[in-house]
Design a protein around this motif. Sequence first.
Motif, PDB file in Angstrom:
ATOM      1  N   VAL A   1       0.870  -1.169   0.000  1.00  0.00           N
ATOM      2  CA  VAL A   1       0.000   0.000   0.000  1.00  0.00           C
ATOM      3  C   VAL A   1       0.906   1.217   0.000  1.00  0.00           C
ATOM      4  N   ARG A   2       0.625   2.168  -0.865  1.00  0.00           N
ATOM      5  CA  ARG A   2       1.410   3.405  -0.845  1.00  0.00           C
ATOM      6  C   ARG A   2       0.609   4.493  -0.141  1.00  0.00           C
ATOM      7  N   LEU A   3       1.209   5.105   0.865  1.00  0.00           N
ATOM      8  CA  LEU A   3       0.636   6.250   1.553  1.00  0.00           C
ATOM      9  C   LEU A   3       1.581   7.424   1.381  1.00  0.00           C
ATOM     10  N   MET A   4       1.066   8.538   0.898  1.00  0.00           N
ATOM     11  CA  MET A   4       1.908   9.707   0.666  1.00  0.00           C
ATOM     12  C   MET A   4       2.152  10.461   1.981  1.00  0.00           C
ATOM     13  N   LYS A   5       3.383  10.903   2.149  1.00  0.00           N
ATOM     14  CA  LYS A   5       3.710  11.733   3.303  1.00  0.00           C
ATOM     15  C   LYS A   5       3.160  13.139   3.047  1.00  0.00           C
ATOM     16  N   ILE A   6       2.307  13.590   3.946  1.00  0.00           N
ATOM     17  CA  ILE A   6       1.671  14.891   3.736  1.00  0.00           C
ATOM     18  C   ILE A   6       2.717  16.002   3.686  1.00  0.00           C
ATOM     19  N   ALA A   7       3.735  15.880   4.503  1.00  0.00           N
ATOM     20  CA  ALA A   7       4.782  16.912   4.510  1.00  0.00           C
ATOM     21  C   ALA A   7       5.415  17.049   3.132  1.00  0.00           C
ATOM     22  N   ALA A   8       5.538  15.944   2.397  1.00  0.00           N
ATOM     23  CA  ALA A   8       6.122  15.997   1.058  1.00  0.00           C
ATOM     24  C   ALA A   8       5.136  16.602   0.059  1.00  0.00           C
TER      25      ALA A   8
ATOM     26  N   GLN B   1       2.460  20.663  -8.117  1.00  0.00           N
ATOM     27  CA  GLN B   1       1.276  20.048  -8.700  1.00  0.00           C
ATOM     28  C   GLN B   1       1.220  18.596  -8.245  1.00  0.00           C
ATOM     29  N   LEU B   2       0.061  17.976  -8.367  1.00  0.00           N
ATOM     30  CA  LEU B   2      -0.095  16.598  -7.926  1.00  0.00           C
ATOM     31  C   LEU B   2       0.729  15.673  -8.816  1.00  0.00           C
ATOM     32  N   LYS B   3       1.529  14.837  -8.190  1.00  0.00           N
ATOM     33  CA  LYS B   3       2.387  13.931  -8.948  1.00  0.00           C
ATOM     34  C   LYS B   3       1.672  12.615  -9.229  1.00  0.00           C
ATOM     35  N   ALA B   4       1.903  12.088 -10.426  1.00  0.00           N
ATOM     36  CA  ALA B   4       1.407  10.763 -10.752  1.00  0.00           C
ATOM     37  C   ALA B   4       2.224   9.718 -10.016  1.00  0.00           C
ATOM     38  N   TYR B   5       1.679   8.537  -9.865  1.00  0.00           N
ATOM     39  CA  TYR B   5       2.321   7.429  -9.136  1.00  0.00           C
ATOM     40  C   TYR B   5       3.770   7.239  -9.593  1.00  0.00           C
ATOM     41  N   GLU B   6       3.954   7.234 -10.910  1.00  0.00           N
ATOM     42  CA  GLU B   6       5.278   6.938 -11.459  1.00  0.00           C
ATOM     43  C   GLU B   6       6.287   8.051 -11.218  1.00  0.00           C
ATOM     44  N   ASP B   7       5.826   9.263 -10.886  1.00  0.00           N
ATOM     45  CA  ASP B   7       6.722  10.409 -10.694  1.00  0.00           C
ATOM     46  C   ASP B   7       7.096  10.639  -9.235  1.00  0.00           C
ATOM     47  N   VAL B   8       6.510   9.847  -8.345  1.00  0.00           N
ATOM     48  CA  VAL B   8       6.754  10.028  -6.910  1.00  0.00           C
ATOM     49  C   VAL B   8       8.082   9.367  -6.525  1.00  0.00           C
TER      50      VAL B   8
ATOM     51  N   GLU C   1      -0.571  12.100   9.332  1.00  0.00           N
ATOM     52  CA  GLU C   1       0.733  12.212   8.683  1.00  0.00           C
ATOM     53  C   GLU C   1       0.715  11.795   7.217  1.00  0.00           C
ATOM     54  N   TYR C   2      -0.285  10.968   6.857  1.00  0.00           N
ATOM     55  CA  TYR C   2      -0.278  10.393   5.515  1.00  0.00           C
ATOM     56  C   TYR C   2      -1.605  10.663   4.811  1.00  0.00           C
ATOM     57  N   VAL C   3      -1.522  10.675   3.475  1.00  0.00           N
ATOM     58  CA  VAL C   3      -2.716  10.827   2.666  1.00  0.00           C
ATOM     59  C   VAL C   3      -2.717   9.742   1.593  1.00  0.00           C
ATOM     60  N   TRP C   4      -3.915   9.183   1.355  1.00  0.00           N
ATOM     61  CA  TRP C   4      -4.082   8.272   0.218  1.00  0.00           C
ATOM     62  C   TRP C   4      -4.942   8.991  -0.809  1.00  0.00           C
ATOM     63  N   ILE C   5      -4.372   9.207  -2.004  1.00  0.00           N
ATOM     64  CA  ILE C   5      -5.090   9.825  -3.116  1.00  0.00           C
ATOM     65  C   ILE C   5      -4.718   9.059  -4.373  1.00  0.00           C
ATOM     66  N   ASP C   6      -5.712   8.666  -5.130  1.00  0.00           N
ATOM     67  CA  ASP C   6      -5.501   7.665  -6.175  1.00  0.00           C
ATOM     68  C   ASP C   6      -4.418   8.026  -7.187  1.00  0.00           C
ATOM     69  N   TRP C   7      -4.352   9.275  -7.663  1.00  0.00           N
ATOM     70  CA  TRP C   7      -3.410   9.630  -8.731  1.00  0.00           C
ATOM     71  C   TRP C   7      -1.962   9.383  -8.323  1.00  0.00           C
ATOM     72  N   SER C   8      -1.676   9.541  -7.050  1.00  0.00           N
ATOM     73  CA  SER C   8      -0.308   9.359  -6.564  1.00  0.00           C
ATOM     74  C   SER C   8      -0.079   7.978  -5.968  1.00  0.00           C
ATOM     75  N   CYS C   9      -1.137   7.281  -5.614  1.00  0.00           N
ATOM     76  CA  CYS C   9      -0.994   6.024  -4.879  1.00  0.00           C
ATOM     77  C   CYS C   9      -1.376   4.787  -5.687  1.00  0.00           C
ATOM     78  N   VAL C  10      -1.873   4.986  -6.897  1.00  0.00           N
ATOM     79  CA  VAL C  10      -2.262   3.861  -7.758  1.00  0.00           C
ATOM     80  C   VAL C  10      -1.469   3.953  -9.052  1.00  0.00           C
ATOM     81  N   PRO C  11      -0.850   2.861  -9.506  1.00  0.00           N
ATOM     82  CA  PRO C  11      -0.112   2.900 -10.783  1.00  0.00           C
ATOM     83  C   PRO C  11      -1.020   3.400 -11.904  1.00  0.00           C
ATOM     84  N   GLN C  12      -0.537   4.365 -12.683  1.00  0.00           N
ATOM     85  CA  GLN C  12      -1.350   4.972 -13.733  1.00  0.00           C
ATOM     86  C   GLN C  12      -1.085   4.389 -15.116  1.00  0.00           C
ATOM     87  N   ASP C  13       0.032   3.697 -15.292  1.00  0.00           N
ATOM     88  CA  ASP C  13       0.358   3.135 -16.599  1.00  0.00           C
ATOM     89  C   ASP C  13       0.312   1.626 -16.594  1.00  0.00           C
TER      90      ASP C  13
END
Length: 1011
Positions: free
Chosen positions: A88-95, A101-108, A174-186
């Motif tokens: 499971v990928r959880l984004m660090k809110i501080a980051a 702009q919102l980063k895609a999964y592959e750019d994180v 501390e963490y956020v789950w948002i699909d564009w950054s946490c789910v593979p897009q390609d």
Amino acid sequence: MGASSSRVVPQHGQQTYADDDKPTTKDNSLLKAVYEEIASQVQQAPTKAALGRPHLTGNQAGQELDSLPACLRNLHLGMPPSHRGANVRLMKIAAVLKWSQLKAYEDVDAEAEALQVPYAGTDDELWKRVVTISWRWAKPKPKVYESNFLPMSELQFRELKALLQHAVDSSGVEYVWIDWSCVPQDSVDSMVEVHRSKVFYARARLMHILPTFEDLPEEGPVRVILAKAQRVLHTRASAAAANNTDLHQCAVAEFVIGAILEKNRTAGREYFGRVWTLAERMARHGRSEGLHNWLSLESWLGMVVDAIVKNTEDNVSSIIYKKMLGQNAAGLLDAVLGPLATAVRLGGVQAEACEHLEDKVADLCVAAVGVWLSPSNLEEAPTREWLRMYLGQEARSGIYQAWSEADRVWAIYSYFCWKRLDQRSEAGLRMALNDLAETAGGDKGTYLQGMYTQLGIAPEMDRQQDKLEAAPTTFKRWLALVMCGSINKVGAREAEITRLVGLLNSSMSVKGQEKAAKSLMTLASNDDANQVAIAQAGGIPPLVKLLNSSDTGVQEQAAGALGVLAGNDANQVAIAQAGGIPPLVKLLNSSDTGVQEQAAGALGVLAGNDANQVAIAQAGGIPPLVKLLNSSDTGLQKRAAWALAYLADKDANRVAIAQAGGIPPLVKLLDSSDTGVQKQAAQALAYLAYKDANQVAIAQASGIPPLVKLLNSSDTGLQKRAAWALAYLADKDANRVAIAEAGGIPPLLMLLDSSDTGVQEQAARALANLAYKGANQVAIAQAGGIPPLVKLLDSSDTGVQKQAAQVLAYLAYEDANRVAIAQTGGIPPLARLLYSSDTGVQKQAAWALAYLANANDANRVAIAQAGGIPPLVKLLDSSDTGVQEQAARALANLSSKGANQVAIAQAGGIPPLVKLLDSSDTGIQKQAAQALANLSSKDANQVAIAQAGGIPPLVKLLNSSDTGVQEQAAGALVGLANANDANKVAIAQAGGIPLLEKLQDSLIRKVYAGP
């Protein structure tokens, strides 16, 4: 700011709320906090202020897995081991707060910016530090990869960062789950993670909603109405403060509307109408969270404003918000929609229908604040009961939208079934639907039938069958090889596809190009995954390029391959974008029939896309397709007619096909010895008959007799298309006569007994249009039409029910038919249809009952005994004016019977009838006034009508420009004044005397003649 120059800050004191609108102590505290926050923001920087924040309550301290409802725990317990072990990928809110702009999964940067841990390694303590974002994408993800694509607008991203900072500050997450950054897009497997994410939404401490944002309309009355409503709220808030009232919802609503006006922006209405966001909200079931926990008050009120503003172009969204607002507030929304539609149409608020519109908008805003404050009663639990409702009604009603129809299934599938299916194929979709229908229990067949139709995969697979029938002979041979196992097509065969696409781009021989194109067509034939894979491998542009080859063999195979690839919706767009339409149109003029056949077939598939229908016409595709109708080759005839049928979905193309001389050869093809040719010609004529001028032209081309003849075909597809064409031809009175004279009525009645609901519906539609003619009303009854029509009222298909009820409504214009319909048992099923969830069915059933009750006392009694009065009364409150008019008409005719006058009053019919007197529709006004006139025969009803406020609007209708409305209003006033002195006084006080005198001196004497 807005309409008022100062703000009123209410003081604490005695509450003066209505009993059903009293905020609780906790609500008052929250209301005060919101008021102070928004006031501070607006005063400091009104045009730059963020949109406010969700507000936490005690129950958002986190929830243990074991305390979640069983239906959500099952998501965790049923997760396959392979899914449990996946990260499971959880984004660090501080980051995220540092991003531009919102980063895609592959750019994180997964190591520095995220926490990645197997789901099996997560626990309650981790999920208590997580916030999930449920959001409305600003635009859909492209079917073909685009490196710079971003689904989140700049404003949305700014708001996301503000939401995350608020979540950190208020709850320490501390963490956020948002699909564009946490789910593979390609990755083709990304949907697995999307489905698994429901568990994340269920377990996370918080969920916040992020909508899209819309600017207020630059023109029109919307800003004026909001500014006036803000002034009303300001006045009410001032009065509340002057009376030492506790902090009032008016003051908060005033601030929020002011902020919306200052920023010239609202939150978009679409969020609550999306099926994916519905699935995300369902994961919060059992927490008793309210809207205030999920989104700010400004976002919520903005959504409500956007929903009512856009109702004139999309009334589905207002249905969603009525459901969310609850019965009382929904009534306020209904009160706004009609006058607002008038204001938008006229571009101003001076019309009589718009009087006091600002008060109604203010009432709605105050009610919406109350809904936002309240604990949620909007929870939709992923249970079997909910699933039955969803499959039976909501998924098919259009209430919830999706980027694709299939999403209506996939968005909720994993709540009930942990099974990995191919979501790109129709077979996978069918299996998923069957799983859900079986899980729901009840009438599985009804669920499947309705959902198949909604998703465009009806059991008979008409459209799929059309494509196969219109396919070139070479494609059929290849398909036969595939079906018997001679070609191995297991999987996507990516390596082979890549090699073949490479050959298309090489400088190899003409024969090599032809062979490569042919092989790609073979791979793509009847294989959805390969169609996608060929497009992703870049196969479409070189195939389009080969259309311009000087070799007819290459042209034929390239056109054939593109035709098969176009079976995928995204590929239809990609082929057009690659410039494929002009060369395909050019190939229609080839001297090689194989090339023509493939080009026409490809254009037929491409014409399934709206934009392509326009592009094919603009490329000059219609004249050569019409020319091919005269070919001696049945394959060419079929594919040309097929392409023209889809092109005729556009009104401009209907004109162009007729102008190109397409109608006579299509009529001629109805006599073909080839059933497929007949079917496509009939379908093309059906679409063309949507245009009035074409209805005349088809009849003049002698199209009616062969269409009537085709009704006797043994092919259900041909029966349906012939009946469909005749239905629209029967819009013309001369054609109604011609169809009857051609012997069309008996075979149409025969088709009512078909086992195919599509055939039944089109046959009933044709009979309904024919029955508009009085002579046909008699002929249909004499031909034995009433019994099968009554039988169809019990169909499980709403389209069939609607058309059958409409035919019976027309037939009931004849006295003898009214008796016959009743004797055949038609009244009870019509009464039952009043409870349908389909407004079209409601309207037609009410209409039929209205005319059955016309001048027929026995039927009036029978309708009442069948329980028809209560649902008719309920339909007076429908949001559909057609339903209101027919329900009022039925009650007007029923109320000629004394016992029914009592029953209608006891069913609560008088207040909604009085309300309808203020309708902007003269037909509704007339029927409501007539019903009240009849009801006033009873003394008790005279009193009740007056107490319901009926006299002033009846007096007002005496000024109507419609004489029928005037007469019915005058008749009602006469009835109310009969032996009722109090009503005589009330009529006089309402200004009725000069108006009645103006209409007719005898009326005024009758009213005041005394007993």
